[in-house]
Write an enzyme that holds these catalytic residues in place. Structure first.
Site: not given
Ligand code: ADP
Length: 497
Positions: A193, A268, A302, A399
């Protein structure tokens, strides 16, 4: 001025993109789509099918069928050759992929072309080699309650099975490569994804992987939102492992979601990495080094060197040097050849980063360079240098994930070792000094997965990468990543002679 898009890129973004499941392009079960914006303008770049729980179900079934079927019947060498070909095809399409990446993420085209794309190609080739080198052991047994018994005991290293991989938007193609390369080399099947902000290069990669000969269903690509598609993947009982790169906050949600079937988890996550400059250093090396550590990829790394520590006698000189570089960085569209820093990836990131800039001012920190949004259109933020902070300020602890560095002075090695480790994160660190003893003594004391000495942001497929503390579980790249994608089976035969 901007570069002219390749015809293949224009066609790719003009066509509504679908989900890639079982080797076929399909609509989302819900029929829903979402728009991915161009971060330099805020306008819609392309429309993409939006995966949700039902599509996750379909993709998990396709991945399971491929795992039980064609993928596990290939020899290790055949698997390796396909993975190598993926690397070569990425190189062949490097210009096109770099344009897609720059359009979708905002990063300068030249950076995508010089770093993201070749690193992704190299990652696949490095991992291709491991496919034929996965080995178990033979083990001598001395079972105390079976005197005189003889055994032939050995281990097999086997794939975990169906793996969900959820990746972020900062290096879209490269993060896909970091995840897919080892998963495929070790014989797993995958549902990938991409981040909702940057789905394009992963969708193009799906085509490339099919062209390389990857059997249907081995990699399925599901663009969609984290709270829906991502959460459904992390919780799915048919998924044997979830690998995630993103924020520490979401990493904790992944762990909770994975608890249902106790799927394996690798993470990560975030960082607030210290970059430490001693006073014996050559400023011509350390000043651009410190600027690159934070401003590379607009600080959306990161491992960004976001806490700059400079030994007292050199503090003003180094901070002013970094601030001068910050003021001179040319912001613009990633497709403009003059651009040195593009926009942040999204409106949400723009609001997040400018929120931190405001909080720093309110808390009484001093902004030495930058400090504001740049322009009215697109998601640009000025490269920013902040001083006069205290350890409890949000700009020091959290961060920011933007081009913002906080700088503080230090006096002794003991003091800086403590300050460097005064964080919940432990992803990276930088040390700048001519004194090798000092460098290695400090490197040993820093609780972080990577320590760079007299360099920063050096990545290689052979160099393991990952976090201590709340920066993650497990390692990516190097041979260490193979642990994260394999199960070890012990087989014990009693020899009745
Ligand atoms: P950022 O805050 O930098 O956008 P995220 O950690 O929110 O980083 O997002 C990284 C990835 O995790 C993206 O592919 C996002 O769609 C996915 N993501 C965000 N929330 C969830 C969740 N609750 N469960 C699984 N994947 C998630």
């Amino acid at each position: 001025m901007t570069v002219t898009l390749e015809k293949s890129v224009e066609d790719f973004i003009a066509t509504p993109r679908q989900l890639f499941i079982g080797g076929r392009w399909v609509h989302a079960a819900s029929g829903k789509t979402f728009a991915t914006p161009n971060p330099a303008t805020g306008e819609t770049l392309a429309n993409i099918a939006e995966a949700d729980a039902e599509d996750v179900d379909r993709a998990v079934r396709a991945a399971r069928a491929a795992f039980d079927g064609p993928w596990s019947r290939l020899t290790a060498s055949e698997r390796g050759r396909i993975i190598w070909r993926i690397g070569d095809l990425i190189d062949e399409h490097a210009d096109e992929l770099a344009q897609l990446e720059s359009l979708d993420n905002g990063k300068p085209l030249a950076v995508a072309r010089a770093a993201d794309i070749p690193l992704a190609a190299e990652l696949f080739r490095y991992m291709a080699g491991w496919a034929t080198k996965l080995e178990g052991n033979t083990i001598a047994l001395s079972v105390p309650y079976m005197p005189g018994a003889e055994f032939h005991a050995y281990t097999l290293r086997e794939p975990i099975g169906v793996v969900a991989q959820i990746i972020p938007w900062n290096f879209p193609l490269l993060m896909a490569a970091w995840k897919l390369g080892p998963a495929l080399a070790t014989g797993n099947t995958v549902i990938l994804k991409p981040a909702e902000q940057t789905p394009l290069s992963a969708l193009r990669l799906a085509e490339i992987m099919a062209e390389a000969g990857l059997p249907d269903g081995v990699v399925n690509v599901l663009p969609g939102y984290g709270e829906t598609a991502g959460a459904a993947l992390a919780a799915h009982d048919g998924v044997d492992k979830v690998a995630f790169t993103g924020s520490t906050e979401v990493g904790k949600l992944i762990v909770q979601a994975a608890a249902g079937n106790l799927k394996k988890v690798s993470l990560e996550l975030g960082g607030k990495s210290p970059n430490i400059v001693f006073d014996d250093v050559d400023p011509a090396l350390a000043i651009p080094g410190a600027a690159n550590a934070i401003f590379f990829n607009h600080g959306q790394c990161c491992v960004a060197g976001s806490r700059l520590f400079v030994q007292e006698s050199r503090f003003d000189e180094v901070v002013e040097g970094v601030a001068t570089i910050a003021r001179g960085i040319k912001l613009g569209s990633g497709l403009d050849p003059d651009t040195q820093m593009g926009p942040l990836v999204s409106d949400e990131q723009l609001r997040r980063v400018t929120g931190f800039l405001d909080s720093g001012r309110t808390d009484g920190a001093r902004t030495v360079a930058g400090g504001n949004r740049h322009g009215e259109r697109g998601y640009f933020v000025e490269p920013t240098v902040i001083t006069d902070t205290s350890p409890d300020m949000a700009v020091v602890r959290e961060e920011i994930f933007g081009p913002v560095v906080v700088a503080s002075p230090f006096s002794t090695l003991d003091e800086i070792a403590d300050q460097a480790n005064a964080t919940t994160f432990g992803l990276g660190a930088g040390i700048w000094t001519r004194d090798v003893s000092k460098a290695h003594a400090l490197a040993k004391r820093i609780r972080a997965g990577t320590v760079w000495i007299n360099c920063y942001n050096v990545f290689d497929a052979a160099l393991p990468f990952g976090g201590y503390k709340q920066s993650g579980w497990g390692r990516e790249m190097g041979h260490e990543v193979l642990e994260a994608y394999t199960e070890v089976k012990a087989i014990c035969t009693q020899l009745h002679i």
